[in-house]
Design an enzyme around this catalytic site. Structure first.
Site, short mmCIF file in Angstrom:
data_model
loop_
_atom_site.label_atom_id
_atom_site.label_comp_id
_atom_site.label_asym_id
_atom_site.label_seq_id
_atom_site.Cartn_x
_atom_site.Cartn_y
_atom_site.Cartn_z
N LEU A 180 12.30 -76.00 -8.37
CA LEU A 180 13.03 -77.10 -9.00
C LEU A 180 12.13 -77.86 -9.95
O LEU A 180 12.58 -78.41 -10.94
CB LEU A 180 13.56 -78.05 -7.93
CG LEU A 180 14.81 -77.59 -7.18
CD1 LEU A 180 15.07 -78.50 -6.00
CD2 LEU A 180 16.00 -77.55 -8.11
N SER A 202 7.63 -79.33 -10.38
CA SER A 202 6.41 -79.62 -9.64
C SER A 202 5.86 -80.98 -10.06
O SER A 202 6.00 -81.38 -11.22
CB SER A 202 5.39 -78.52 -9.83
OG SER A 202 5.22 -78.28 -11.21
N GLY A 203 5.30 -81.64 -9.12
CA GLY A 203 4.78 -82.97 -9.38
C GLY A 203 3.34 -83.06 -8.94
O GLY A 203 2.66 -82.04 -8.78
N PHE A 224 2.04 -83.74 -6.15
CA PHE A 224 1.66 -83.33 -4.80
C PHE A 224 1.94 -81.87 -4.51
O PHE A 224 1.44 -81.33 -3.55
CB PHE A 224 2.38 -84.20 -3.76
CG PHE A 224 2.05 -85.64 -3.90
CD1 PHE A 224 0.84 -86.12 -3.41
CD2 PHE A 224 2.92 -86.51 -4.53
CE1 PHE A 224 0.52 -87.46 -3.56
CE2 PHE A 224 2.60 -87.84 -4.68
CZ PHE A 224 1.40 -88.32 -4.19
N GLY A 225 2.75 -81.29 -5.32
CA GLY A 225 3.05 -79.89 -5.06
C GLY A 225 4.36 -79.49 -5.70
O GLY A 225 4.93 -80.24 -6.50
N VAL A 264 8.37 -78.16 -5.72
CA VAL A 264 9.62 -78.39 -5.00
C VAL A 264 10.53 -77.18 -5.22
O VAL A 264 10.73 -76.75 -6.35
CB VAL A 264 10.32 -79.67 -5.48
CG1 VAL A 264 11.61 -79.90 -4.70
CG2 VAL A 264 9.40 -80.86 -5.32
N LYS A 306 9.65 -79.49 -0.37
CA LYS A 306 8.46 -79.90 -1.12
C LYS A 306 7.25 -79.37 -0.40
O LYS A 306 7.03 -79.65 0.78
CB LYS A 306 8.42 -81.42 -1.20
CG LYS A 306 7.33 -81.92 -2.10
CD LYS A 306 7.62 -83.34 -2.52
CE LYS A 306 6.64 -83.77 -3.59
NZ LYS A 306 7.13 -84.88 -4.37
N ASP A 322 5.51 -95.12 -5.05
CA ASP A 322 5.65 -94.21 -6.20
C ASP A 322 7.06 -94.31 -6.80
O ASP A 322 7.72 -93.31 -7.03
CB ASP A 322 5.31 -92.78 -5.77
CG ASP A 322 4.92 -91.90 -6.95
OD1 ASP A 322 4.71 -92.45 -8.05
OD2 ASP A 322 4.82 -90.67 -6.77
N1 LIG Z 1 15.76 -83.55 -3.11
C1 LIG Z 1 15.76 -83.04 -4.34
N2 LIG Z 1 16.88 -82.49 -4.84
C2 LIG Z 1 16.88 -81.97 -6.09
N3 LIG Z 1 15.80 -81.93 -6.90
C3 LIG Z 1 14.66 -82.45 -6.47
C4 LIG Z 1 14.56 -83.01 -5.15
N4 LIG Z 1 13.28 -83.43 -4.98
C5 LIG Z 1 12.63 -83.14 -6.13
N5 LIG Z 1 13.43 -82.54 -7.01
C6 LIG Z 1 13.08 -82.05 -8.36
O1 LIG Z 1 11.80 -81.53 -8.33
C7 LIG Z 1 10.99 -82.08 -9.35
C8 LIG Z 1 9.57 -82.23 -8.87
O2 LIG Z 1 9.51 -83.21 -7.88
P1 LIG Z 1 8.13 -83.85 -7.41
O3 LIG Z 1 8.46 -84.93 -6.48
O4 LIG Z 1 7.27 -82.77 -6.92
O5 LIG Z 1 7.49 -84.36 -8.75
P2 LIG Z 1 7.54 -85.78 -9.38
O6 LIG Z 1 8.62 -86.58 -8.72
O7 LIG Z 1 7.65 -85.58 -10.86
O8 LIG Z 1 6.12 -86.39 -9.09
P3 LIG Z 1 5.56 -87.01 -7.71
O9 LIG Z 1 4.76 -85.91 -7.14
O10 LIG Z 1 4.78 -88.17 -8.12
O11 LIG Z 1 6.74 -87.34 -6.88
C9 LIG Z 1 11.63 -83.38 -9.67
O12 LIG Z 1 11.47 -83.66 -11.05
C10 LIG Z 1 13.10 -83.17 -9.35
O13 LIG Z 1 13.79 -82.76 -10.52
MG LIG Z 2 8.90 -86.81 -6.77
#
Ligand SMILES: Nc1ncnc2c1ncn2[C@@H]1O[C@H](COP(=O)(O)OP(=O)(O)OP(=O)(O)O)[C@@H](O)[C@H]1O
Ligand SMILES: [Mg+2]
Ligand SMILES: *[C@@H]1O[C@H](CO)[C@@H](O)[C@H](O)[C@H]1NC(C)=O
Ligand SMILES: *[C@@H]1O[C@H](CO)[C@@H](O)[C@H](O)[C@H]1NC(C)=O
Ligand SMILES: *[C@@H]1O[C@H](CO)[C@@H](O)[C@H](O)[C@H]1NC(C)=O
Ligand SMILES: *[C@@H]1O[C@H](CO)[C@@H](O)[C@H](O)[C@H]1NC(C)=O
Ligand SMILES: *[C@@H]1O[C@H](CO)[C@@H](O)[C@H](O)[C@H]1NC(C)=O
Ligand SMILES: *[C@@H]1O[C@H](CO)[C@@H](O)[C@H](O)[C@H]1NC(C)=O
Ligand SMILES: *[C@@H]1O[C@H](CO)[C@@H](O)[C@H](O)[C@H]1NC(C)=O
Ligand SMILES: *[C@@H]1O[C@H](CO)[C@@H](O)[C@H](O)[C@H]1NC(C)=O
Ligand SMILES: *[C@@H]1O[C@H](CO)[C@@H](O)[C@H](O)[C@H]1NC(C)=O
Length: 676
Positions: free
Chosen positions: A363, A365-366, A368-369, A371, A386, A482
């Site tokens: 989906l 990546s952010g 921390f890893g 998704v 995640k 965050d």
């Molecule tokens: N529960 C969820 N349902 C659908 N999509 C999600 C969900 N959680 C995360 N995502 C998708 O996955 C992507 C990456 O999420 P992630 O939390 O790893 O990165 P981030 O939010 O950009 O940074 P951080 O690590 O600071 O949270 C997000 O941009 C979002 O589009």
């Molecule tokens: Mg996130």
């Protein structure tokens, strides 16, 4: 006297005419090879004469017959109702089997009323009879079979025998192939071992004795025949008969049948063959034979060794496969995890749900890893997994405890945590899947779909109420740490839900105050957070303020100017418009005209208020919620009111220049990795 002379004359005349008549009748013939005879031997079926003069009755074609006949009839009886005259024939033949020492179908020497067997069957019928006419006395067939297959229907004794056949495949007498030597010892012969053999067939019209004698090539005719029978052939043979050979092939193993030379005589002994003139047999490759013999000899042993070996090898592979699988999906439950058992999910299930964490299911990546999107077959629920790599493992227990306790919260504006899974250095957090993704996708970089003001305002209120719940309504104060657009997820009904709370905690738990890592995302970090290194509810409010501005302006918290590379803070940018006199100039052009000016203005101002550098000035989430819901009016304040503290001129927050940062992206990762 004259009469006497006359009768004598007529007697001689009749004798002469008799002898004339006989001379027109064939009494004998000899073939030393069949080359010159191509014109006077008739072949049928797959029988041919080879270029070097071999009569080749069959080739390696399955279920076929081959026949060869002397083209003219032979007179066996002096009168139609007379007795059969003595006759004698001899020939040299060879049978070659496709597979060394494995026999198939054989051949016959035949005396028949017609020069052909158009309705005869192949295989065991050897081209003589078929199922309906086998054994019928109207056949008028006499034959000597060289049978190399055992067929119990015909009372065959073995698969290598010579038999005398009268009108039937069931021999009237037969014997295993062989001969009696000078010392009266019986010697076996293998008919189908590709060697030449000679046969003599003799019929005596006085004793009615039929003798069949077999011998290896170039041997003298043995005195004792191989098979014999006493049978008057007068009822079997007609006056004129045809002589020839017949052979057939079966289905599995194929054989070739050859006749090299042949002679025949009625009322006398068959002329001897001139061996030096006989054609030579083809030279067959002996190699396959050796290979075959080798296998036949060693196969049982090889099989005996190979089968258990194969079994052992496959067993080892199976065990390895199972062990690997076990290891791959091993659930490592540590003591402290027992209390969280309820919330722990099996790695195997997550693995299968996400189809093995395939890139297709990624989906995003952010910091921390990554998704991944997944589907739980049992509950039929879509999930987001995640994968956080946690190499330090420090404070993991506390973190899991917190995650689990937070996971127990249920609030409509918080992404539900379904459970967690820990595996070696990895932590997997499982959330409800949010079909509409994260808020950031609707705001910047000329989004394909954008939200109208009503939807945006709703999302803002949702996030505010979620954050308020964390700060004040839950049993303990939870700091999100965050808050940002990518952590605001939209469910199916476009309700805003906060996700990823507390995750940043994983990275600074257990560290002493001197080395506290600051975790968050640039642009959302409050100056006091940077200064003290401690997150508070106030720092969450700061980040929420930035989020408000983002939603209203459709811009990132920090935009980098394309040409100059200058970084512009969103807060400064909005503040600038306000100072100029119209704060609404900062609103997102994508909003169009369908918006409530009062609300936009209020959100912009509230955003500035929340992201004030002085934590004392920031409202609490409770107040924020009141303003947003319209329960309280946002106090009237001017730009100069906000400018009161610190460096409000130009650089609103006073940290942007001194810190090195990469714009807009999550810095948690870079800070973390340098801190570890
Ligand atoms: N529960 C969820 N349902 C659908 N999509 C999600 C969900 N959680 C995360 N995502 C998708 O996955 C992507 C990456 O999420 P992630 O939390 O790893 O990165 P981030 O939010 O950009 O940074 P951080 O690590 O600071 O949270 C997000 O941009 C979002 O589009
Ligand atoms: Mg996130
Ligand atoms: C048939 O062939 C034999 C052997 O070569 C020969 O002696 C004989 O003359 C031939 N007969 C006829 C009719 O061609
Ligand atoms: C066998 O002989 C027949 C007739 O001559 C021919 O058509 C066929 O191709 C031959 N088959 C082989 C395998 O030699
Ligand atoms: C031969 O025998 C048949 C019956 O067996 C008889 O009808 C026929 O007349 C006989 N012919 C001669 C020439 O004797
Ligand atoms: C068997 O052969 C005879 C002639 O010899 C023929 O009339 C008959 O139809 C054949 N039967 C089959 C089953 O081919
Ligand atoms: C033998 O064959 C003849 C002619 O084909 C037929 O009329 C007769 O019925 C057959 N006899 C047997 C016992 O099948
Ligand atoms: C075949 O052999 C069996 C047993 O040996 C015997 O009973 C039967 O009569 C034989 N059949 C013929 C046609 O010889
Ligand atoms: C000859 O063949 C017969 C029958 O197939 C068999 O019983 C016998 O053992 C063989 N003799 C030799 C010496 O191979
Ligand atoms: C075929 O058998 C005969 C005796 O049965 C033997 O002398 C001859 O060597 C065998 N042929 C081959 C190629 O082994
Ligand atoms: C079959 O042939 C063998 C060998 O020539 C002989 O000893 C035996 O008597 C014959 N059997 C019959 C029934 O004629």
């Amino acid at each position: 006297m004259f009469f006497k002379l006359f009768t004598i004359f007529f007697f001689f005349l009749s004798l002469f005419s008799q002898s004339l008549k006989f001379s027109s009748q064939i009494l004998d013939f000899t073939y030393n090879g069949f080359l010159d005879a191509q014109a006077n031997i008739s072949t049928q079926g797959i029988a041919t004469i080879t270029p070097n003069g071999l009569l080749k009755l069959t080739n390696l074609t399955a279920t076929k017959t081959g026949h060869a006949f002397y083209p003219k009839p032979i007179r066996f009886k002096d009168s139609p109702n007379g007795t059969v005259s003595s006759f004698s024939t001899t020939f040299v033949f060879a049978i070659h089997s496709e597979i060394w020492k494995v026999s198939a179908h054989g051949m016959t020497f035949v005396v028949a009323p017609n020069p052909g067997f158009p309705f005869s069957g192949p295989s065991q019928y050897i081209g003589l009879f078929n199922t309906t006419n086998d054994g019928n006395n109207t056949n008028h067939v006499f034959a000597v079979e060289f049978d190399t297959i055992m067929n119990s229907d015909f009372n065959d004794t073995n698969s290598n025998h010579v038999g005398i056949d009268i009108n039937s495949m069931k021999s009237v007498n037969s014997s295993a192939a062989g001969y009696w030597d000078e010392k009266d010892q019986f010697k076996n012969l293998t008919l189908y071992n590709s060697t030449r053999m000679q046969v003599w067939v003799d019929y005596d019209d006085r004793t009615h004795q039929i003798d069949v004698t077999l011998a290896p090539f170039r041997n003298d005719k043995p005195t004792k025949p191989l098979v014999s029978i006493v049978r008057d052939l007068s009822s079997v043979l007609l006056q004129d008969m045809f002589l020839g050979f017949s052979a057939a092939t079966g289905t599995n193993i194929l054989t070739e049948h050859f006749v090299l030379g042949w002679s025949f005589k009625v009322k006398g002994k068959a002329p001897p063959l001139d061996f030096s003139k006989l054609p030579i047999l083809p030279v067959w490759d002996v190699k396959p034979m050796r290979v075959y013999v080798f296998y036949k000899k060693w196969m049982p042993l090889i099989a005996l060794l190979l089968i258990p070996l194969l079994f052992i090898i496959s067993f080892i592979f199976l065990v390895r496969f199972i062990v690997r699988r076990r290891r791959k999906f091993a659930e490592e439950l540590e003591d402290w995890e027992i209390e969280f058992k309820k919330n722990r999910l099996r790695f195997k299930d997550l693995y299968y749900a996400t189809k093995g964490f395939k890139d297709k299911n990624l989906l995003g990546s952010g910091g921390f890893g990554k998704v991944y999107r997944g589907f739980m077959p049992v509950t039929e629920k879509e999930i987001a997994v995640k994968r956080v790599s946690n190499e330090s493992r420090q404070g993991l227990k506390e973190f899991v405890a917190e995650i689990v306790s937070i996971g127990q919260m249920s609030h409509r504006n918080i992404v539900p945590l379904l459970g967690y899974c820990r595996r070696r250095d990895e932590l997997l957090l499982v959330y409800d899947y949010m079909p509409n993704g994260s808020l950031d996708k609707y705001l910047y970089d000329s989004p394909k779909v954008t939200l109208d003001w009503k939807q945006r305002f709703k999302v803002i209120k949702d996030v505010a109420s979620g954050l308020f719940y964390l700060h004040e309504e839950w049993e303990q104060v939870v700091i999100h740490r965050d808050v940002k657009a990518s952590n605001v997820l939209l469910d199916a009904d476009l309700n805003g839900r906060l996700g990823d709370f507390g995750l940043s905690q994983l990275c600074d738990h257990g560290s002493n105050p001197q080395t506290t890592h600051i975790v968050g995302t640039w642009g959302y970090l409050a100056p006091d957070h940077l200064r003290t290194g401690r997150p508070t509810t106030g720092t969450d409010v700061f980040a929420f303020g930035v989020l408000l501005l983002e939603v209203a302006c459709g811009r990132r918290p920090i935009e980098v100017h394309k040409d100059s590379g200058e970084r512009v803070l969103l807060v400064d940018w909005v503040f600038g418009f306000w100072v100029e006199g119209n704060i609404l100039n900062g609103k997102d052009p994508n909003l169009g005209s369908e918006y409530n000016e009062k609300e936009v203005e209020m959100v912009l101002k509230l955003g500035l208020l929340c992201s004030h550098s002085d934590p004392q000035v920031r409202p609490t989430m409770r107040q924020v919620l009141h303003y947003l819901r319209g329960d309280a009016m946002l106090p009237d304040f001017s730009p100069s009111d906000l400018r009161g503290s610190e460096s409000m001129s130009g650089k609103y927050h006073g940290f942007s220049e001194s810190s090195t940062f990469t714009h807009g992206s999550s810095i948690s990762h870079s800070i973390l990795s340098s801190g570890r």
